[in-house]
Design a protein around this motif. Sequence first.
Motif, PDB file in Angstrom:
ATOM      1  N   SER A   1     -30.745   5.007  12.310  1.00 39.46           N
ATOM      2  CA  SER A   1     -30.113   3.870  11.639  1.00 39.46           C
ATOM      3  C   SER A   1     -31.089   3.272  10.642  1.00 39.46           C
ATOM      4  O   SER A   1     -31.898   2.400  10.989  1.00 39.46           O
ATOM      5  N   GLU A   2     -31.009   3.729   9.412  1.00 38.77           N
ATOM      6  CA  GLU A   2     -31.924   3.239   8.389  1.00 38.77           C
ATOM      7  C   GLU A   2     -31.503   1.857   7.902  1.00 38.77           C
ATOM      8  O   GLU A   2     -30.318   1.519   7.906  1.00 38.77           O
ATOM      9  N   PRO A   3     -32.458   1.055   7.470  1.00 43.19           N
ATOM     10  CA  PRO A   3     -32.114  -0.243   6.869  1.00 43.19           C
ATOM     11  C   PRO A   3     -31.216  -0.048   5.644  1.00 43.19           C
ATOM     12  O   PRO A   3     -31.380   0.913   4.889  1.00 43.19           O
ATOM     13  N   ILE A   4     -30.261  -0.946   5.459  1.00 47.98           N
ATOM     14  CA  ILE A   4     -29.352  -0.847   4.326  1.00 47.98           C
ATOM     15  C   ILE A   4     -30.101  -1.164   3.035  1.00 47.98           C
ATOM     16  O   ILE A   4     -30.765  -2.191   2.924  1.00 47.98           O
ATOM     17  N   ARG A   5     -30.007  -0.259   2.077  1.00 47.12           N
ATOM     18  CA  ARG A   5     -30.584  -0.490   0.759  1.00 47.12           C
ATOM     19  C   ARG A   5     -29.637   0.113  -0.272  1.00 47.12           C
ATOM     20  O   ARG A   5     -29.104   1.202  -0.074  1.00 47.12           O
ATOM     21  N   SER A   6     -29.401  -0.610  -1.345  1.00 45.25           N
ATOM     22  CA  SER A   6     -28.466  -0.162  -2.366  1.00 45.25           C
ATOM     23  C   SER A   6     -29.189   0.749  -3.352  1.00 45.25           C
ATOM     24  O   SER A   6     -29.983   0.283  -4.187  1.00 45.25           O
TER      25      SER A   6
END
Length: 326
Positions: free
Chosen positions: A207-212
Amino acid sequence: MQLSRFSLNVYKHFAEDMEVDGEKPDIGFKQRGYLFLATEKMMPQFEKNMMLQHRNGVDSQLLDIEDLRGLIPELTISDLAGGLYCSESGYLDAYSVMQGYIKYAKHLGAEYIYEEVSDLLIEGQQMKGVRLKNGETCTAPVVVNCGGAWGAQLSEKAGIKFSIVPSPRQIFQFDCEKKLKNYLPLTMDPTGVYFRHEGEQMIAGYSEPIRSDFDFSWRREDFIENVWPPLAHRIPNFERVKIVRGWAGIYDYNTEDHNAIIGQYPKIEGYYVAFGFSGHGMQQAPGVGKGMSELIRKGKYETIDLSPLRPERFAEHQLVIEDAIY
């Protein structure tokens, strides 16, 4: 769950239903199950999840420690209390599914144009078609935007904003020195790391951190720092592994409630959307396609009511919250 149940049945019969001129597509569909491992603290929620799944026809079951060991004999269970398991679940080759649909659609007379869409053509409140990047235009009274992580950007160019960002996810393929006794279900660790067999090797992600970002690179150090330690703890066989390769893809991540946005945009006649799946699009795709077809042709859903996922739910404060996104 209704979408997933419908889609599961489609995938089980995909080869026969999409046969063209005696050729059946092989989508690599393997029903090896999904297993969510749980600590003591997580078990009450898992029990609630199971009861909800049973009410919706999902044959899941709570497993105790001995049951877990039966599935994965090598499993470290000292910090686990049990798990939630569904034997029907599985995985497939998404690219082969897409190619199977394309071939059958062409068989039925559909025309495919492999060009990037640059703009939506809208006059007043009526959809008129699309403009391609090469300058050509395709006129149509109905346009379905199912552009995934790129769909919201295309929509925003027409002044229609959705809360969707492109969020990269990495997968790592590896081999372990000591083989496992059984083929694994897709197994989700309490840490958010997941793993399963891919042929005779293994794949894993987290579960990677959300990054746009539209980032298709994968990083070996992410496996070493974020994936390998939980893997080695959970299954000792994974203490000695060799990375074979990795790849990255993009979630069309719905930042509001993590569920798909499906239906006609209320202010533009003929503009339909199906994106924002946040990682579970293949699990729901056949059901969404069926529902979208009914909505466009008949003006209403018949097989599954997808109206809770309508675009206007955000303005109406009727979110459909999904917590199980990884």
